[in-house]
Design a protein around this motif. Sequence first.
Motif, PDB file in Angstrom:
ATOM      1  N   TYR A   1     -32.793  13.608  47.225  1.00 50.39           N
ATOM      2  CA  TYR A   1     -33.216  13.107  45.608  1.00 50.39           C
ATOM      3  C   TYR A   1     -33.117  14.205  44.902  1.00 50.39           C
ATOM      4  CZ  TYR A   1     -35.881   9.412  47.797  1.00 50.39           C
ATOM      5  OH  TYR A   1     -36.436   8.108  48.371  1.00 50.39           O
TER       6      TYR A   1
ATOM      7  N   THR B   1     -30.987  11.254  40.507  1.00 50.90           N
ATOM      8  CA  THR B   1     -31.195  10.194  41.225  1.00 50.90           C
ATOM      9  C   THR B   1     -32.456   9.705  40.627  1.00 50.90           C
ATOM     10  OG1 THR B   1     -32.033  11.283  43.137  1.00 50.90           O
ATOM     11  CG2 THR B   1     -29.985  10.569  43.427  1.00 50.90           C
ATOM     12  N   CYS B   2     -33.185  10.510  40.244  1.00 50.69           N
ATOM     13  CA  CYS B   2     -34.454  10.282  39.593  1.00 50.69           C
ATOM     14  C   CYS B   2     -34.336   9.494  38.247  1.00 50.69           C
ATOM     15  CB  CYS B   2     -35.536  11.443  39.502  1.00 50.69           C
ATOM     16  SG  CYS B   2     -36.037  12.105  41.166  1.00 50.69           S
TER      17      CYS B   2
ATOM     18  N   GLU C   1     -31.798   8.111  37.315  1.00 50.87           N
ATOM     19  CA  GLU C   1     -30.826   6.892  37.692  1.00 50.87           C
ATOM     20  C   GLU C   1     -32.036   5.654  38.098  1.00 50.87           C
ATOM     21  OE1 GLU C   1     -27.070   5.985  40.245  1.00 50.87           O
ATOM     22  OE2 GLU C   1     -28.768   6.413  41.291  1.00 50.87           O
ATOM     23  N   SER C   2     -32.816   6.291  38.975  1.00 52.57           N
ATOM     24  CA  SER C   2     -33.913   5.118  39.432  1.00 52.57           C
ATOM     25  C   SER C   2     -34.837   4.729  38.142  1.00 52.57           C
ATOM     26  CB  SER C   2     -34.727   5.817  40.480  1.00 52.57           C
ATOM     27  OG  SER C   2     -34.187   5.984  41.537  1.00 52.57           O
TER      28      SER C   2
ATOM     29  N   TYR D   1     -32.874   2.273  35.951  1.00 53.49           N
ATOM     30  CA  TYR D   1     -32.739   0.838  36.712  1.00 53.49           C
ATOM     31  C   TYR D   1     -34.167   0.143  36.779  1.00 53.49           C
ATOM     32  CZ  TYR D   1     -28.160   1.794  38.828  1.00 53.49           C
ATOM     33  OH  TYR D   1     -27.003   1.899  39.054  1.00 53.49           O
ATOM     34  N   CYS D   2     -35.293   0.930  36.545  1.00 49.83           N
ATOM     35  CA  CYS D   2     -36.604   0.243  36.619  1.00 49.83           C
ATOM     36  C   CYS D   2     -36.730   0.003  35.049  1.00 49.83           C
ATOM     37  CB  CYS D   2     -37.584   1.325  36.886  1.00 49.83           C
ATOM     38  SG  CYS D   2     -39.328   0.798  36.863  1.00 49.83           S
TER      39      CYS D   2
ATOM     40  N   TYR E   1     -33.878  -3.521  36.436  1.00 47.03           N
ATOM     41  CA  TYR E   1     -32.846  -3.709  37.395  1.00 47.03           C
ATOM     42  C   TYR E   1     -31.584  -4.398  36.824  1.00 47.03           C
ATOM     43  CZ  TYR E   1     -36.543  -1.378  40.012  1.00 47.03           C
ATOM     44  OH  TYR E   1     -37.213  -0.579  40.484  1.00 47.03           O
TER      45      TYR E   1
ATOM     46  N   TYR F   1     -27.899  -2.942  37.319  1.00 47.10           N
ATOM     47  CA  TYR F   1     -27.098  -3.060  38.629  1.00 47.10           C
ATOM     48  C   TYR F   1     -26.002  -4.003  38.333  1.00 47.10           C
ATOM     49  CZ  TYR F   1     -30.506  -0.938  42.073  1.00 47.10           C
ATOM     50  OH  TYR F   1     -31.385  -0.233  42.896  1.00 47.10           O
TER      51      TYR F   1
ATOM     52  N   PRO G   1     -25.189   2.168  41.944  1.00 47.27           N
ATOM     53  CA  PRO G   1     -26.117   3.119  42.247  1.00 47.27           C
ATOM     54  C   PRO G   1     -25.475   4.196  43.296  1.00 47.27           C
ATOM     55  CG  PRO G   1     -27.082   1.119  42.858  1.00 47.27           C
ATOM     56  CD  PRO G   1     -25.602   0.795  42.587  1.00 47.27           C
TER      57      PRO G   1
ATOM     58  N   TYR H   1     -26.422   5.546  45.882  1.00 46.11           N
ATOM     59  CA  TYR H   1     -26.543   5.457  47.189  1.00 46.11           C
ATOM     60  C   TYR H   1     -25.492   4.697  47.652  1.00 46.11           C
ATOM     61  CZ  TYR H   1     -28.416   4.517  51.954  1.00 46.11           C
ATOM     62  OH  TYR H   1     -28.456   4.514  53.274  1.00 46.11           O
TER      63      TYR H   1
END
Length: 179
Positions: free
Chosen positions: A104, A108-109, A111-112, A115-116, A120, A123, A128, A130
């Motif tokens: 993490y 990535t935080c 990015e998350s 997305y939220c 989403y 996507y 992403p 990962y």
Amino acid sequence: ALHFRSTTTASSTTSSHSCKHSANLEIDLRPFRESMSRKSLARPPGALNLPTPTGLYIQRDYSHGMETQFVDSFPSELNGKISEEEFRHTLTTLNRLFYEAENYTWLTCVESLLYCCSFYTLYLCCTPTYTKIVQRVDRFLDEQNQNIYLARGLRWKNPVYNGLLHIRIDYVDEPDEIS
């Protein structure tokens, strides 16, 4: 053959009336047991000639918790097929890539969070981090298989496809057996 037998008994008490019903079910298993004893438990003749899947597994290393890394000890089954340095290079690179994928960072935080916040739908137009690293693992293993391992009768499988439980190294007879 199934046999059913039911019995009904009635009883009464002075303050209230009640009926007790009980049903006994008896199943005759003799015809099933006789047919099973007549059947041979041996394999069909064609099954004996099938090739047995061969390969070895590099197990996951849980000594440092749940982070994805694999045991880096050189398996004795690979003696004479590849050098220990080649094996360690491949395994160390895989461990590093999986650490990078699951680490993490502020990127990535963010990015998350994006997305939220986009429900989403992001996507649909972005990949992403990962997923990008898993694709790098695929490319790395394909490259290693082509350059080193297939010529020596081995093929490394991506551990992502078995839930990151182990790395499977298949023994292959023909270099054309790439799947």
